[in-house]
Scaffold this motif. Structure first.
Motif, PDB file in Angstrom:
ATOM      1  N   GLY A  45      32.989  14.256  38.755  1.00 51.37           N
ATOM      2  CA  GLY A  45      32.886  13.095  37.874  1.00 51.37           C
ATOM      3  C   GLY A  45      34.220  12.507  37.462  1.00 51.37           C
ATOM      4  N   PRO A  46      35.119  13.304  36.868  1.00 54.54           N
ATOM      5  CA  PRO A  46      36.386  12.727  36.402  1.00 54.54           C
ATOM      6  C   PRO A  46      37.213  12.081  37.509  1.00 54.54           C
ATOM      7  CG  PRO A  46      36.018  14.851  35.358  1.00 54.54           C
ATOM      8  CD  PRO A  46      34.940  14.686  36.375  1.00 54.54           C
ATOM      9  N   GLY A  96      44.709  18.018  30.993  1.00 54.85           N
ATOM     10  CA  GLY A  96      43.556  17.971  30.101  1.00 54.85           C
ATOM     11  C   GLY A  96      42.788  19.279  30.067  1.00 54.85           C
ATOM     12  N   ILE A  97      42.623  19.923  31.229  1.00 57.91           N
ATOM     13  CA  ILE A  97      41.867  21.181  31.307  1.00 57.91           C
ATOM     14  C   ILE A  97      42.588  22.303  30.565  1.00 57.91           C
ATOM     15  CG2 ILE A  97      41.113  23.003  32.879  1.00 57.91           C
ATOM     16  CD1 ILE A  97      40.627  20.773  34.974  1.00 57.91           C
ATOM     17  N   VAL A  98      43.864  22.433  30.821  1.00 56.58           N
ATOM     18  CA  VAL A  98      44.619  23.576  30.298  1.00 56.58           C
ATOM     19  C   VAL A  98      44.883  23.461  28.806  1.00 56.58           C
ATOM     20  CG1 VAL A  98      46.834  24.796  30.428  1.00 56.58           C
ATOM     21  CG2 VAL A  98      45.668  24.104  32.533  1.00 56.58           C
ATOM     22  N   THR A  99      45.228  22.259  28.344  1.00 55.13           N
ATOM     23  CA  THR A  99      45.653  22.106  26.946  1.00 55.13           C
ATOM     24  C   THR A  99      44.540  21.615  26.029  1.00 55.13           C
ATOM     25  OG1 THR A  99      46.366  19.794  27.189  1.00 55.13           O
ATOM     26  CG2 THR A  99      47.962  21.523  27.780  1.00 55.13           C
ATOM     27  N   GLY A 100      43.480  21.034  26.584  1.00 54.61           N
ATOM     28  CA  GLY A 100      42.427  20.468  25.748  1.00 54.61           C
ATOM     29  C   GLY A 100      42.831  19.173  25.075  1.00 54.61           C
ATOM     30  N   LYS A 101      43.984  18.622  25.462  1.00 54.59           N
ATOM     31  CA  LYS A 101      44.450  17.346  24.923  1.00 54.59           C
ATOM     32  C   LYS A 101      44.779  16.415  26.083  1.00 54.59           C
ATOM     33  CE  LYS A 101      47.887  18.670  22.280  1.00 54.59           C
ATOM     34  NZ  LYS A 101      48.935  18.615  21.224  1.00 54.59           N
ATOM     35  N   ASN A 102      44.621  15.119  25.854  1.00 55.15           N
ATOM     36  CA  ASN A 102      44.940  14.180  26.922  1.00 55.15           C
ATOM     37  C   ASN A 102      46.397  13.741  26.844  1.00 55.15           C
ATOM     38  OD1 ASN A 102      45.135  11.707  25.191  1.00 55.15           O
ATOM     39  ND2 ASN A 102      42.944  12.074  24.882  1.00 55.15           N
ATOM     40  N   LEU A 103      46.823  12.987  27.844  1.00 60.30           N
ATOM     41  CA  LEU A 103      48.228  12.607  27.953  1.00 60.30           C
ATOM     42  C   LEU A 103      48.693  11.775  26.763  1.00 60.30           C
ATOM     43  CD1 LEU A 103      50.811  12.611  29.642  1.00 60.30           C
ATOM     44  CD2 LEU A 103      49.898  10.656  30.934  1.00 60.30           C
ATOM     45  N   ALA A 104      47.857  10.871  26.271  1.00 60.54           N
ATOM     46  CA  ALA A 104      48.242  10.050  25.115  1.00 60.54           C
ATOM     47  C   ALA A 104      48.449  10.917  23.876  1.00 60.54           C
ATOM     48  CB  ALA A 104      47.176   8.983  24.848  1.00 60.54           C
ATOM     49  N   GLU A 105      47.610  11.931  23.685  1.00 61.26           N
ATOM     50  CA  GLU A 105      47.763  12.834  22.536  1.00 61.26           C
ATOM     51  C   GLU A 105      49.043  13.643  22.638  1.00 61.26           C
ATOM     52  OE1 GLU A 105      43.050  13.597  21.455  1.00 61.26           O
ATOM     53  OE2 GLU A 105      44.032  14.819  22.998  1.00 61.26           O
ATOM     54  N   GLY A 240      42.007  12.650  29.943  1.00 62.59           N
ATOM     55  CA  GLY A 240      41.002  12.590  28.890  1.00 62.59           C
ATOM     56  C   GLY A 240      39.619  12.981  29.372  1.00 62.59           C
ATOM     57  N   LEU A 241      39.301  12.660  30.618  1.00 63.73           N
ATOM     58  CA  LEU A 241      37.989  12.988  31.155  1.00 63.73           C
ATOM     59  C   LEU A 241      37.802  14.483  31.372  1.00 63.73           C
ATOM     60  CD1 LEU A 241      37.590  10.125  33.810  1.00 63.73           C
ATOM     61  CD2 LEU A 241      36.463  10.298  31.577  1.00 63.73           C
ATOM     62  N   THR A 242      38.909  15.203  31.541  1.00 67.01           N
ATOM     63  CA  THR A 242      38.803  16.653  31.791  1.00 67.01           C
ATOM     64  C   THR A 242      39.032  17.499  30.532  1.00 67.01           C
ATOM     65  OG1 THR A 242      41.145  16.762  32.443  1.00 67.01           O
ATOM     66  CG2 THR A 242      39.526  16.439  34.196  1.00 67.01           C
ATOM     67  N   GLN A 340      42.829   5.910  20.997  1.00 71.45           N
ATOM     68  CA  GLN A 340      42.455   7.088  20.231  1.00 71.45           C
ATOM     69  C   GLN A 340      43.530   8.161  20.313  1.00 71.45           C
ATOM     70  OE1 GLN A 340      38.575   8.555  21.178  1.00 71.45           O
ATOM     71  NE2 GLN A 340      38.847  10.480  20.090  1.00 71.45           N
ATOM     72  N   GLY A 341      44.125   8.323  21.499  1.00 74.85           N
ATOM     73  CA  GLY A 341      45.143   9.348  21.672  1.00 74.85           C
ATOM     74  C   GLY A 341      46.401   9.078  20.876  1.00 74.85           C
ATOM     75  N   PHE A 342      46.860   7.834  20.882  1.00 78.01           N
ATOM     76  CA  PHE A 342      48.101   7.497  20.189  1.00 78.01           C
ATOM     77  C   PHE A 342      47.916   7.352  18.684  1.00 78.01           C
ATOM     78  CE2 PHE A 342      49.800   6.136  24.385  1.00 78.01           C
ATOM     79  CZ  PHE A 342      51.046   6.745  24.312  1.00 78.01           C
ATOM     80  N   THR A 343      46.735   6.881  18.253  1.00 76.89           N
ATOM     81  CA  THR A 343      46.557   6.579  16.831  1.00 76.89           C
ATOM     82  C   THR A 343      45.570   7.495  16.122  1.00 76.89           C
ATOM     83  OG1 THR A 343      44.734   5.015  17.177  1.00 76.89           O
ATOM     84  CG2 THR A 343      46.973   4.163  17.380  1.00 76.89           C
ATOM     85  N   GLY A 344      44.700   8.174  16.878  1.00 74.37           N
ATOM     86  CA  GLY A 344      43.695   9.031  16.267  1.00 74.37           C
ATOM     87  C   GLY A 344      42.444   8.288  15.851  1.00 74.37           C
ATOM     88  N   TRP A 345      42.314   7.008  16.238  1.00 73.04           N
ATOM     89  CA  TRP A 345      41.147   6.216  15.830  1.00 73.04           C
ATOM     90  C   TRP A 345      40.446   5.624  17.037  1.00 73.04           C
ATOM     91  CZ3 TRP A 345      39.640   6.367  10.865  1.00 73.04           C
ATOM     92  CH2 TRP A 345      40.597   6.779   9.912  1.00 73.04           C
TER      93      TRP A 345
END
Length: 442
Positions: A45-46, A96-105, A240-242, A340-345
């Motif tokens: 999917g991703p 995304g898989i390893v850290t649970g966070k996406n690149l923007a975060e 983000g998808l992973t 959402q990643g950069f601002t949290g919203w």
């Protein structure tokens, strides 16, 4: 605005959520319990979703020019671009898989507020430029297919795109299936094109494995193919998808998820690469002898129909329409994730859609030529590309971020070389776009 972790309304799935049945099936695989032969599909999917960035309307014009002017001679460039894309999409998925966070975060957490806001602003402009190209492509396809005015085609494309985006409320599977169906439609259309076109397969095979640049104009087109291949929004989106997908609990879980992800990246981007090669091959077979001046999407359609018949012309437009709609959907998803990643919203999906859609309507309303608008969008994307690409290379090499999954020496060397190549070629594109002299280009 609503906070990203806000509860969803009763009866509606959170965006990107998995059903309990899917979660349980993935958990069974991660825990080593026997699964069916189709268990690979649980993790798919991703990469399929991200792969649409490599089949967007911007690729159509470049590939048509390559085939029309140089026959099969630049197929090797498409292959090189696709291999580079595989590497970076795999790195994005792994993050995304390893850290649970996406690149923007990760960018948000690793930078100061002024830098973070600047990076976010650049990424938002890139999202608008991405949607401009993709939205225009879908509208052009619909306009050529039905004869309706371009503005009306844009309106219908907007409605259809938003309707598909609403599938996200039911979880990630319906949306991914819809996008996957459009990817399949694009592939099927180009299979039809290759059956109809008088392809010289021996010459095509030679062009695939024989690197050469006949002249300065070929270098310009080759730069366009490679320099526009790795898209900023695809790198942000894939991570983000992973993230959180499969809810890995142990290092072994993450290792297995990365393995399945890498397989999907290879399969999905191999399909995208084959579609791009098919675009070049079709243009070479149809236009190279006698119509080498064909360069624009509308011109290609009007020339293709009398040469190969109405079926070939219809397949071309259907593939363009599917490409424009699906890539616009993916571009909106990426824009939402970046914000959402950069601002949290998060903002409502309709508002997000309007933010990236209105520039496209404005461009057409003031009378800008659609092809020129597509070119301008690629220049803007070239300016924004260093943000996600360099960040991805940096974060995936840090053991403090990735632990034992940090890039090894060979992977890191390939990533640095790929980033240097793509960024250098993007600089060449920018210089040419602004009329600056570039050695080797006339």
């Amino acid at each position: 605005m609503v906070a990203p972790n806000a509860a969803t309304a009763p009866g509606r799935a959170a965006p990107g959520a998995m059903s309990r049945r899917t979660e349980g099936a993935i958990r069974d695989v991660l825990d080593g319990r026997p699964g069916g032969r189709a268990r690979f599909l649980l993790f798919a999917g991703p990469a399929v979703t991200a792969s649409i960035a490599y089949m967007d309307p911007g690729n159509f014009a470049t590939n048509i020019q390559a085939g029309a002017r140089y026959g099969y001679g630049l197929l090797w460039v498409v292959l090189l671009a696709n291999l580079t894309a595989m590497l970076f999409q795999a790195l994005s998925a792994k993050l995304g898989i390893v850290t649970g966070k996406n690149l923007a975060e990760h960018c948000r957490d690793a930078t100061t507020r002024p830098v973070r806001l600047a990076l976010w602003g650049i990424s938002e402009v890139a999202a608008m430029a991405t949607d401009l190209a993709e939205f225009l492509g879908g509208a052009i396809g619909l306009s050529l297919l039905t004869g309706m005015p371009l503005m009306a085609g844009m309106g219908i494309t907007a409605v259809v795109t938003y309707a598909i985006l609403l599938l996200e409320n039911e979880g990630f599977r319906p949306l991914e299936i819809a996008i996957g169906a459009m990817v399949g439609t694009i592939g099927l259309c180009y299979a039809v094109e290759l059956l109809v076109a008088p392809v010289a397969w021996g010459e095509a095979a030679k062009g695939l494995v024989t690197p050469r640049i006949p002249d300065a104009q070929a270098l310009t087109i080759a730069v366009g193919i490679i320099g526009a291949t790795v898209m900023p929004h695809a790198l942000f989106l894939h991570s983000g998808l992973t993230q959180g997908r499969g809810n890995p609990r142990t290092e072994a879980d993450r290792r297995l998820l990365v393995r399945y992800s890498n397989r999907e990246v290879v399969v999905a981007l191999l399909l995208a690469g084959l579609v791009n090669m098919a675009m070049v091959i079709m243009a070479a077979a149809a236009f190279h002898v006698g119509h080498s001046e064909v360069a624009e999407i509308g011109e290609a359609y009007r020339t293709l129909t009398p040469l190969l018949g109405p079926a070939a012309g219809a397949a071309f437009l259907v593939s363009l329409l599917a490409s424009g709609i699906s890539s616009s959907v993916v571009g909106t998803l990426a824009g939402q994730l970046v914000m959402q990643g950069f601002t949290g919203w998060r903002i409502p999906l309709l508002a997000r859609r309007l933010v990236t859609m209105l520039p496209a309507f404005a461009v057409v309303a003031i009378g800008v030529d659609p092809t020129q608008a597509l070119v301008l969008s690629q220049v803007v994307l070239s300016l924004a590309l260093p943000v996600p690409m360099v960040a991805l290379v940096v974060f995936t090499r840090r053991r403090s971020v990735m632990g034992p999954f940090a890039n090894g020496p060979l992977t890191q060397a390939a990533a640095v070389a790929g980033a240097a190549l793509v960024l250098a070629l993007n600089m060449v594109l920018l210089a040419a776009a602004f009329g600056l002299p570039v050695p080797g280009l006339e």
